[in-house]
Design an enzyme around this catalytic site. Structure first.
Site: not given
Ligand code: PXP
Length: 249
Positions: A12, A14-15, A23, A50, A54-55, A105-106, A156, A193-194, A215-216
């Site tokens: 992911n 996004d970040h 910026r 989103r 935001r990103h 976050t979600t 998921e 997630h996480g 992602g993060h």
């Molecule tokens: N899956 C879903 C549905 C999410 O919303 C996110 C966060 O955007 C992720 C996975 C990835 O989570 P993380 O950025 O904590 O790895």
């Protein structure tokens, strides 16, 4: 014990866009990051557009849809705006998530009972466009069964409860039970997630989980070791876990 089936890693990005938006400029470019993730072994790229932008921005989604060599998993809320965009760009997959403006976050899986009708309709629209639809849900066999009843080809599982409390065996057991339910019902099981290089192994070892979304932690780790190395570290950890025994609850 025979090695488990290959498990896909979707990164992911996004970040990467979060840092760019700090910026409001052009760099770092999430599409360039996505291509580097692919080169480092990512099986696909996830991006969440989103409502508040935001990103990730609309232009990023359009560019990802044509630039990727692997597959785009377009993550979004089940709104008319997002479904129409998905129908235009036709990503390989769409993961529908709940979205609240004020959240960082979600925060949880989809509410499948109250939103059931809209989700069923959204999944049907995605299927008609040739897109694999997935529902982001809490790690609970009952939620998997509800998602299957709504026509979801994939779910998921929310790994947040596990990531926040890996010391509680029930959090991993819930993921394993939900994954088994998905397998029994013929629903493809993804999770995310996480997750990070430090906590991914027990989740990677759950046989029925076909795909992880991370992602993060990868983008954060990339600050210190580079993006390609951060992807490779997670990939290696997943592969080790998938061939090791004794990790599956
Ligand atoms: N899956 C879903 C549905 C999410 O919303 C996110 C966060 O955007 C992720 C996975 C990835 O989570 P993380 O950025 O904590 O790895």
């Amino acid at each position: 014990m025979a090695p488990l089936r290959y498990q896909r890693l979707y990164v992911n990005i996004d970040h990467v866009a979060t840092v760019r938006q700090a910026r409001r400029g052009a760099s770092p470019d999430p599409v360039e990051a996505a291509l580097r993730c692919e080169a480092a072994g990512a099986d696909g790229i996830t991006a969440h557009l989103r409502e508040d932008r935001r990103h990730v921005q609309d232009a990023d989604i359009h560019r990802l849809a044509t630039a990727l060599r692997t597959a785009l998993n377009f993550e979004c809320a089940a709104t008319e705006e997002m479904l129409a965009l998905a129908e235009r760009i036709r990503p390989a997959a769409v993961t529908l998530v709940p979205e609240r403006r004020e959240e960082v976050t979600t925060e949880g899986g989809l509410e499948l009972v109250r939103a059931g009708g809209a989700l069923r309709e959204a999944l049907a629209r995605l299927a008609a466009a040739g897109i694999k639809g997935s529902l982001f849900i809490d790690p609970d066999p009952a939620a998997v069964a509800r998602a299957a009843a709504l026509g979801a080809p994939a779910v998921e599982l929310h790994t947040g409860p596990y990531a926040h409390h890996p010391e509680h065996p029930a959090t991993l057991a819930a993921l394993a039970a939900a994954a088994r339910e998905g397998e029994a019902l013929g629903v493809a099981v993804h999770a995310g997630h996480g997750l990070s290089v430090d906590n991914v192994a027990p989740v990677a070892a759950i046989p029925a989980i076909e795909e992880l979304n991370i992602g993060h932690a990868i983008v954060g780790r990339a600050i210190f070791v580079g993006l390609e190395a951060a992807v490779r570290e997670v990939r290696a950890q997943m592969d080790r876990a998938r061939t090791a025994t004794g990790l599956v609850p």
